[in-house]
Write a protein that holds these residues in place. Structure first.
Motif, short mmCIF file in Angstrom:
data_model
loop_
_atom_site.label_atom_id
_atom_site.label_comp_id
_atom_site.label_asym_id
_atom_site.label_seq_id
_atom_site.Cartn_x
_atom_site.Cartn_y
_atom_site.Cartn_z
N GLU A 1 -13.49 -17.79 116.85
CA GLU A 1 -14.17 -17.06 115.76
C GLU A 1 -13.31 -16.41 114.88
N VAL A 2 -13.37 -16.79 113.67
CA VAL A 2 -12.06 -16.25 112.67
C VAL A 2 -12.33 -14.88 112.25
N GLN A 3 -11.19 -13.94 112.39
CA GLN A 3 -11.35 -12.61 112.21
C GLN A 3 -10.15 -12.18 111.21
N LEU A 4 -10.28 -11.28 110.26
CA LEU A 4 -9.19 -10.69 109.72
C LEU A 4 -9.70 -9.19 109.64
N CYS A 22 -3.57 -5.71 108.86
CA CYS A 22 -4.56 -6.74 109.08
C CYS A 22 -4.52 -7.70 110.22
N ALA A 23 -5.29 -7.70 111.15
CA ALA A 23 -5.06 -8.26 112.45
C ALA A 23 -5.96 -9.49 112.36
N VAL A 24 -5.06 -10.58 112.71
CA VAL A 24 -5.80 -11.94 112.47
C VAL A 24 -5.98 -12.77 113.78
N SER A 25 -7.07 -13.43 113.85
CA SER A 25 -7.47 -14.33 115.09
C SER A 25 -8.22 -15.40 114.39
N ALA A 97 -7.07 -11.57 103.27
CA ALA A 97 -7.41 -12.71 103.20
C ALA A 97 -6.25 -13.61 103.37
N ALA A 98 -7.03 -14.90 103.88
CA ALA A 98 -6.07 -16.06 104.38
C ALA A 98 -5.93 -17.24 103.37
N LEU A 99 -4.77 -17.47 102.97
CA LEU A 99 -4.38 -18.40 101.90
C LEU A 99 -4.02 -19.81 102.57
N TYR A 113 -8.80 -18.76 98.71
CA TYR A 113 -8.62 -18.08 100.06
C TYR A 113 -9.82 -18.63 100.95
N ASP A 114 -9.35 -19.22 102.16
CA ASP A 114 -10.27 -19.67 103.11
C ASP A 114 -11.11 -18.61 103.74
N TYR A 115 -10.35 -17.39 104.42
CA TYR A 115 -11.14 -16.43 104.92
C TYR A 115 -10.78 -15.17 104.44
N TRP A 116 -11.80 -14.19 104.66
CA TRP A 116 -11.70 -12.93 104.17
C TRP A 116 -12.13 -11.86 105.16
N GLY A 117 -11.51 -10.56 105.20
CA GLY A 117 -11.75 -9.57 106.06
C GLY A 117 -12.74 -8.76 105.49
N HIS A 118 -13.36 -7.70 106.11
CA HIS A 118 -14.53 -6.80 105.73
C HIS A 118 -13.83 -5.56 104.87
#
Length: 126
Positions: A1-4, A22-25, A97-99, A113-118
């Motif tokens: 599961e992607v998490q930011l 920003c902790a990423v997994s 966010a992840a680019l 950006y592919d993924y965003w946090g809350h």
């Protein structure tokens, strides 16, 4: 599961400092730059900063240059945003966010950006 997972927000007086993390997994951290954006009430999302993965190239919006510094700890899959000399106009929800690295020069484009946090709330009182 992607998490930011963004953290570190809070209430601070003008002139103060905060450090966001920003902790990423869930995806290959080394393949992505990590950007910070913010959104104030009634306004659109605006870019704050971005840091690449390989050489740690950084970019900053003019509004935060000289006050904010972004860094990354590749061993811990974490990116930080050190915010100094905070102003009331910095009040916003801050998102990481992840680019994809190949798009680093498009760091201001939210759509790339592919993924965003809350997000985490930052409030600066005058």
């Amino acid at each position: 599961e992607v998490q930011l997972q963004a953290s570190g927000g809070g209430l601070v007086q003008a002139g103060g400092s905060l450090r966001l993390s920003c902790a990423v997994s869930g995806f290959p951290f080394d393949d992505y730059a990590i950007g910070w954006f913010r959104q104030a009430p009634g306004k659109g999302r605006e870019e704050v900063s971005c840091i690449g993965s390989s050489d740690g190239t950084t970019y900053y919006a003019d509004s935060v240059k000289g006050r904010f510094t972004t860094s990354r700890d590749n061993a811990k899959n974490t990116v930080h945003l050190q915010m100094n000399s905070l102003k009331p106009e910095d009040t916003a929800i801050y998102y990481c966010a992840a680019l994809p690295m190949r798009l680093l020069k498009l760091w201001t484009h939210t759509g790339e950006y592919d993924y965003w946090g809350h997000g985490t709330q930052v409030t600066v009182s005058s």
